[in-house]
Design an enzyme around this catalytic site. Structure first.
Site, PDB file in Angstrom:
ATOM      1  N   GLU A   1       4.101  10.905  -4.793  1.00  0.00           N
ATOM      2  CA  GLU A   1       3.767  10.047  -5.935  1.00  0.00           C
ATOM      3  C   GLU A   1       2.312  10.231  -6.354  1.00  0.00           C
ATOM      4  OE1 GLU A   1       4.958   5.952  -5.473  1.00  0.00           O
ATOM      5  OE2 GLU A   1       3.983   5.349  -7.335  1.00  0.00           O
TER       6      GLU A   1
ATOM      7  N   GLU B   1       7.109   4.737   3.530  1.00  0.00           N
ATOM      8  CA  GLU B   1       5.820   5.246   3.036  1.00  0.00           C
ATOM      9  C   GLU B   1       4.877   5.613   4.180  1.00  0.00           C
ATOM     10  OE1 GLU B   1       4.051   2.522   0.210  1.00  0.00           O
ATOM     11  OE2 GLU B   1       5.874   2.449  -1.001  1.00  0.00           O
TER      12      GLU B   1
ATOM     13  N   ASP C   1      11.725  -0.336  -3.840  1.00  0.00           N
ATOM     14  CA  ASP C   1      11.148  -1.686  -3.747  1.00  0.00           C
ATOM     15  C   ASP C   1      10.307  -1.989  -4.999  1.00  0.00           C
ATOM     16  OD1 ASP C   1       9.005  -0.048  -3.175  1.00  0.00           O
ATOM     17  OD2 ASP C   1       8.465  -1.041  -1.288  1.00  0.00           O
ATOM     18  N   SER C   2      10.280  -1.047  -5.949  1.00  0.00           N
ATOM     19  CA  SER C   2       9.737  -1.349  -7.285  1.00  0.00           C
ATOM     20  C   SER C   2      10.504  -2.505  -7.912  1.00  0.00           C
ATOM     21  CB  SER C   2       9.823  -0.110  -8.190  1.00  0.00           C
ATOM     22  OG  SER C   2      11.123   0.430  -8.189  1.00  0.00           O
TER      23      SER C   2
HETATM   24  O1  KIV Z   1      10.110   1.900  -5.320  1.00  0.00           O
HETATM   25  C1  KIV Z   1      10.161   2.838  -6.115  1.00  0.00           C
HETATM   26  O2  KIV Z   1      10.726   2.724  -7.204  1.00  0.00           O
HETATM   27  C2  KIV Z   1       9.540   4.088  -5.734  1.00  0.00           C
HETATM   28  C3  KIV Z   1       9.034   4.962  -6.855  1.00  0.00           C
HETATM   29  C4  KIV Z   1       7.986   5.850  -6.388  1.00  0.00           C
HETATM   30  C5  KIV Z   1      10.108   5.722  -7.527  1.00  0.00           C
HETATM   31  O3  KIV Z   1       9.404   4.389  -4.589  1.00  0.00           O
END
Ligand code: KIV
Length: 269
Positions: free
Chosen positions: A187, A122, A52-53
């Site tokens: 992370e 998460e 979701d980045s």
């Molecule tokens: O959304 C993302 O790109 C992630 C990063 C920690 C790689 O979860």
């Protein structure tokens, strides 16, 4: 025309588990579209994370919070359309897994409509993980810095520096494995803590800003290609700096991960 001599075997979660057992590092990068997914796949990257980045690097937001399940389905479908070998994980976005039932509906979309092989979520959501696993959905946990909780954390900071918080992250990691998760992403935690967790868990641990002793590494693709807007995080590296092409940069990342040259001490905490 395909560059593959013959169609490569598609990686499974068991292959990733065997890599951990054999001591082979797992390479992972984020991907959001078919063209990059195909490049990464053909280079031999093991895991494509539709993160979701994308809210930040594709959509231009300042956090991942605006990303919807429809966005994730759209981008995951683009990635799975192009990949042949790599294992594909898709993020469950913010507020899409508040209950086990809601998580199931959204994870099912990522798998049925978009072809994801695993979903990532998460935090210490043990009940949600257990429920998804019971329904046959492979889950990747995510601990340490939780970008979807940035407003609660007050910023993007290293987590687990204090012994009490480090102990909490270790216990949560063990409980996530116990709940049935098959992978864990860590992370922005101190390298020593990440090493301890990677040793304590039987499932593979993929690190970002978590030191070289994790079982694998992931970076945001646009950060390592140095095309993200804004400042590159300290734990990332510009692999384009010494490369002649995007393919070169990806291969150089792949080799650096497999040979334990990335991350170096300067990219760890
Ligand atoms: O959304 C993302 O790109 C992630 C990063 C920690 C790689 O979860």
């Amino acid at each position: 025309m395909s560059l593959y001599a013959e169609p490569p075997k598609s990686l499974s979660i068991n292959d990733l588990a065997s890599m951990k057992q054999a001591g082979e590092k797992i390479s992972c990068l984020t991907a959001y579209d078919a063209s990059f997914a195909s490049l990464l796949d053909q280079a031999g990257i093991d895991v494509l994370l539709v993160g979701d980045s994308l809210g930040m690097v594709i959509q231009g937001h300042s956090s991942t919070l605006p990303v919807t399940i429809q966005d994730m389905v759209y981008h995951t479908r683009n990635v799975t359309a192009a990949r042949k070998r790599a294992y594909v994980i898709a993020d469950l976005p913010f507020a899409s897994y508040a209950s086990p039932e809601q998580a199931l509906l959204n994870a099912a979309q990522l798998m049925q409509l978009a072809g994801a092989q695993m979903v990532k979520l998460e935090g210490a959501k043990f009940d949600v993980i257990r429920f998804l696993v019971e329904q046959g959905i492979p889950v990747c946990g995510h601990l340490g810095l939780l970008p979807q909780s940035v407003n609660q954390l007050g910023g993007y900071r290293v987590q687990g520096r204090e012994p009490e918080q480090a102990g909490q992250i270790l216990n949560d990691a063990l409980a996530i494995e116990q709940a049935g998760a098959r992978l864990l992403l860590l992370e922005c935690v101190p390298a020593l803590l990440a090493a301890q967790i990677s040793q304590a868990l039987t499932i593979p641990v993929i690190g970002i800003g978590a030191g070289v002793d994790c079982d694998g590494q992931v970076l945001v693709l646009y950060d390592m290609l140095n095309i993200s807007m804004g400042k590159r995080p300290r734990f990332s590296k510009n692999f384009m700096a010494e490369a002649n092409s995007i393919e070169d940069a990806i291969l150089s990342y792949l080799n650096a991960v497999k040979n334990r040259q990335f991350p170096a001490a300067e990219q760890a905490y």
